[in-house]
Design an enzyme around this catalytic site. Structure first.
Site, PDB file in Angstrom:
ATOM      1  N   LYS A  13       0.928  -1.390  -0.028  1.00 11.24           N
ATOM      2  CA  LYS A  13       0.007   0.054   0.013  1.00 11.24           C
ATOM      3  C   LYS A  13       0.775   1.283  -0.008  1.00 11.24           C
ATOM      4  O   LYS A  13       0.545   2.106  -0.750  1.00 11.24           O
ATOM      5  CB  LYS A  13      -1.116   0.196   1.138  1.00 11.24           C
ATOM      6  CG  LYS A  13      -1.854  -0.870   1.634  1.00 11.24           C
ATOM      7  CD  LYS A  13      -2.687  -0.882   2.650  1.00 11.24           C
ATOM      8  CE  LYS A  13      -1.674  -0.803   4.124  1.00 11.24           C
ATOM      9  NZ  LYS A  13      -1.607  -2.188   4.586  1.00 11.24           N
ATOM     10  N   ARG A  88      -9.602   1.638   9.054  1.00 12.15           N
ATOM     11  CA  ARG A  88      -9.224   0.293   9.421  1.00 12.15           C
ATOM     12  C   ARG A  88     -10.286  -0.283  10.526  1.00 12.15           C
ATOM     13  O   ARG A  88     -10.097  -1.367  10.690  1.00 12.15           O
ATOM     14  CB  ARG A  88      -7.853   0.329  10.298  1.00 12.15           C
ATOM     15  CG  ARG A  88      -6.725   0.215   9.419  1.00 12.15           C
ATOM     16  CD  ARG A  88      -5.545   0.157  10.505  1.00 12.15           C
ATOM     17  NE  ARG A  88      -4.646  -0.810  10.043  1.00 12.15           N
ATOM     18  CZ  ARG A  88      -3.253  -0.254   9.356  1.00 12.15           C
ATOM     19  NH1 ARG A  88      -3.111   1.168   9.163  1.00 12.15           N
ATOM     20  NH2 ARG A  88      -2.436  -1.024   8.971  1.00 12.15           N
ATOM     21  N   ARG A 127      11.297  -6.703   4.589  1.00 10.00           N
ATOM     22  CA  ARG A 127      11.269  -5.213   5.084  1.00 10.00           C
ATOM     23  C   ARG A 127      11.898  -5.049   6.593  1.00 10.00           C
ATOM     24  O   ARG A 127      12.660  -4.099   7.145  1.00 10.00           O
ATOM     25  CB  ARG A 127       9.843  -4.811   5.020  1.00 10.00           C
ATOM     26  CG  ARG A 127       9.634  -3.243   5.464  1.00 10.00           C
ATOM     27  CD  ARG A 127       8.324  -3.012   5.114  1.00 10.00           C
ATOM     28  NE  ARG A 127       7.313  -3.252   6.054  1.00 10.00           N
ATOM     29  CZ  ARG A 127       6.188  -3.218   6.112  1.00 10.00           C
ATOM     30  NH1 ARG A 127       5.728  -2.610   5.165  1.00 10.00           N
ATOM     31  NH2 ARG A 127       5.258  -3.372   7.070  1.00 10.00           N
ATOM     32  N   ARG A 133      11.624  -2.222  10.890  1.00 10.76           N
ATOM     33  CA  ARG A 133      10.540  -1.829  11.820  1.00 10.76           C
ATOM     34  C   ARG A 133      10.361  -2.572  13.202  1.00 10.76           C
ATOM     35  O   ARG A 133      10.467  -3.977  12.854  1.00 10.76           O
ATOM     36  CB  ARG A 133       9.212  -1.797  11.001  1.00 10.76           C
ATOM     37  CG  ARG A 133       8.835  -0.446  10.355  1.00 10.76           C
ATOM     38  CD  ARG A 133       7.765  -0.687   9.371  1.00 10.76           C
ATOM     39  NE  ARG A 133       6.641  -1.239  10.004  1.00 10.76           N
ATOM     40  CZ  ARG A 133       5.361  -0.935   9.441  1.00 10.76           C
ATOM     41  NH1 ARG A 133       5.327  -0.262   8.286  1.00 10.76           N
ATOM     42  NH2 ARG A 133       4.117  -1.411   9.892  1.00 10.76           N
ATOM     43  N   ARG A 144      -1.128  -8.682  13.548  1.00  9.07           N
ATOM     44  CA  ARG A 144      -1.339  -7.643  12.438  1.00  9.07           C
ATOM     45  C   ARG A 144      -2.400  -8.298  11.280  1.00  9.07           C
ATOM     46  O   ARG A 144      -3.298  -7.730  10.683  1.00  9.07           O
ATOM     47  CB  ARG A 144      -0.458  -6.867  11.818  1.00  9.07           C
ATOM     48  CG  ARG A 144      -0.070  -5.748  12.795  1.00  9.07           C
ATOM     49  CD  ARG A 144       1.540  -5.315  12.486  1.00  9.07           C
ATOM     50  NE  ARG A 144       1.671  -5.066  11.162  1.00  9.07           N
ATOM     51  CZ  ARG A 144       2.891  -5.042  10.764  1.00  9.07           C
ATOM     52  NH1 ARG A 144       3.930  -5.758  11.079  1.00  9.07           N
ATOM     53  NH2 ARG A 144       3.124  -4.733   9.292  1.00  9.07           N
TER      54      ARG A 144
END
Ligand code: ADP
Length: 191
Positions: A13, A88, A127, A133, A144
């Site tokens: 996204k 969300r 990632r 992160r 998540r």
């Protein structure tokens, strides 16, 4: 253009949001990025958000809604915006409806990127290595994804019923996906 981009964590996204926003000369507003910037700067909002983000939980609606309202009120978002990571929850959908109708505008389209679950976990773990992160560990990724299915996926039906949903294949090269988005939006009626 007032757009939303949706998809499960890792669907790409954020990457696509930037291209689409540049193309339409509107700001890409990523709630995840805004939260992370606040965490880094150690603001009050950042301190509040961090406890939820680290565990993969959603930041409470009232905190998130206020932040988005504030951001959408900025002059650069007057002619449009692309939301990435918001809404969300169903409560956030309602809140956003209120914010947009208050200004006399409407939501033009909701883009949903569909991807393969296995591919997603791979992307997120990659990632994690590149960006480090804090919420890209395997447990938190799973959390998540569960939250997405439970709380966010139902939003797809809401927007489908409104006739503003654009579902797209999010698999393949980044520029292929971008092209699919542009092709779909090019023939989309604009307000
Ligand atoms: P991803 O889509 O990969 O999960 P994001 O960068 O969009 O990542 O969001 C990171 C985190 O920020 C989320 O896991 C959540 O804790 C918080 N967050 C972002 N947007 C929202 C939102 N609209 N409502 C609640 N929490 C949010």
């Amino acid at each position: 253009m007032r757009l939303i981009i949706m998809g499960p964590p890792g669907a790409g996204k954020g990457t696509q949001a930037k291209f689409v926003a540049d193309h339409f000369k509107i700001p890409a507003i990523s709630t995840g990025d805004i939260f992370r910037a606040n965490v880094t700067q150690g603001t009050e909002l950042g301190v509040k958000a961090k406890q939820y983000m680290d565990g993969g939980d959603y930041v409470p609606d009232e905190v998130t809604n206020l932040m988005v309202r504030d951001r959408i009120d900025q002059p650069d978002a007057e002619s449009g915006f692309l939301l990435d990571g918001y809404p969300r929850t169903l409560a956030q959908v309602e809140e956003l409806d209120g914010m947009i109708s208050f200004t006399g505008h409407k939501l033009d389209a909701v883009l949903v990127l569909t991807v393969d679950q296995d591919e997603i976990v791979q992307r997120l773990l990659q990632r994690a290595e590149l960006e480090g992160r804090a919420d890209d560990t395997e447990d938190v990724i799973r959390k998540r994804q569960e939250l997405y299915v439970e709380q966010t996926e139902p939003l797809i039906e809401v927007y489908r019923e409104r006739g503003i949903l654009i579902e797209l294949d999010g698999m393949g090269e980044v520029d292929e996906v971008t092209q699919r988005i542009f092709d779909a939006l090019d023939v989309w009626p604009q307000s």
